[in-house]
Scaffold this active site. Structure first.
Site, PDB file in Angstrom:
ATOM      1  N   HIS A  57     -56.918  46.548 -85.045  1.00 18.68           N
ATOM      2  CA  HIS A  57     -55.629  46.308 -85.681  1.00 18.68           C
ATOM      3  C   HIS A  57     -55.833  45.978 -87.151  1.00 18.68           C
ATOM      4  O   HIS A  57     -56.827  45.362 -87.524  1.00 18.68           O
ATOM      5  CB  HIS A  57     -54.907  45.125 -85.018  1.00 18.68           C
ATOM      6  CG  HIS A  57     -54.618  45.341 -83.575  1.00 18.68           C
ATOM      7  ND1 HIS A  57     -55.256  44.659 -82.572  1.00 18.68           N
ATOM      8  CD2 HIS A  57     -53.766  46.192 -82.957  1.00 18.68           C
ATOM      9  CE1 HIS A  57     -54.806  45.063 -81.404  1.00 18.68           C
ATOM     10  NE2 HIS A  57     -53.908  46.000 -81.604  1.00 18.68           N
ATOM     11  N   TYR A 127     -55.534  32.937 -82.610  1.00 20.47           N
ATOM     12  CA  TYR A 127     -55.878  33.233 -83.997  1.00 20.47           C
ATOM     13  C   TYR A 127     -54.742  32.911 -84.942  1.00 20.47           C
ATOM     14  O   TYR A 127     -53.565  33.014 -84.606  1.00 20.47           O
ATOM     15  CB  TYR A 127     -56.356  34.678 -84.167  1.00 20.47           C
ATOM     16  CG  TYR A 127     -55.406  35.755 -83.732  1.00 20.47           C
ATOM     17  CD1 TYR A 127     -54.631  36.443 -84.655  1.00 20.47           C
ATOM     18  CD2 TYR A 127     -55.295  36.117 -82.394  1.00 20.47           C
ATOM     19  CE1 TYR A 127     -53.777  37.445 -84.261  1.00 20.47           C
ATOM     20  CE2 TYR A 127     -54.458  37.128 -81.988  1.00 20.47           C
ATOM     21  CZ  TYR A 127     -53.690  37.783 -82.931  1.00 20.47           C
ATOM     22  OH  TYR A 127     -52.831  38.791 -82.541  1.00 20.47           O
TER      23      TYR A 127
END
Length: 132
Positions: A57, A127
């Site tokens: 990503h 995250y």
């Protein structure tokens, strides 16, 4: 790590008979490492089967994201790939095993694609991101 400015962070754990404590993020501590971004979002994912692949990503400007990744349950192999046009390390990658046991984190700056594969069942990854 061989691919600067990606950084493997190894927070210290302070343990006793009850378990341990660690500081996973502190602005002054990260500034000492040269990490000065402002994180604005926290994400948390669960991957049930082992060998689940997530990524690669990336976010393009103007919505690029710095990321600070850690595995809070299980083990993952986390990867960052340099996708910065004109970079001398364009297309190169680095990776590290992040686990609940080792407590390591990977800082992935803007301009890098990110992904991971789970190494066991029921992995949870948390995250921080510098943009939404």
């Amino acid at each position: 790590m061989a691919l600067s400015p990606v950084q493997l962070i190894r927070p210290k754990r302070f343990g006793d008979s009850r378990g341990w404590f660690t500081e996973v993020y502190s602005v002054p501590a990260f500034e000492k490492l040269g990490i000065t971004c402002t994180f604005v979002q926290d994400n948390h994912s669960l991957s049930v089967p082992a060998f689940t692949l997530r990524g690669l990503h990336f976010q393009t400007p103007p919505r690029g994201q710095d990321k600070l990744v850690r595995c809070v349950r299980g083990r993952i192999f986390d990867v960052a790939v340099d996708i910065r046009n004109g970079s001398p390390t364009y297309g190169q990658w680095v990776g590290a095993e992040l686990s609940a046991e080792n407590g390591h984190q990977l800082f992935i700056p803007i301009g890098f694609a990110h992904g991971f594969v789970t190494l066991e069942d029921n992995c949870e990854v948390s995250y921080k991101c510098s943009d939404t």
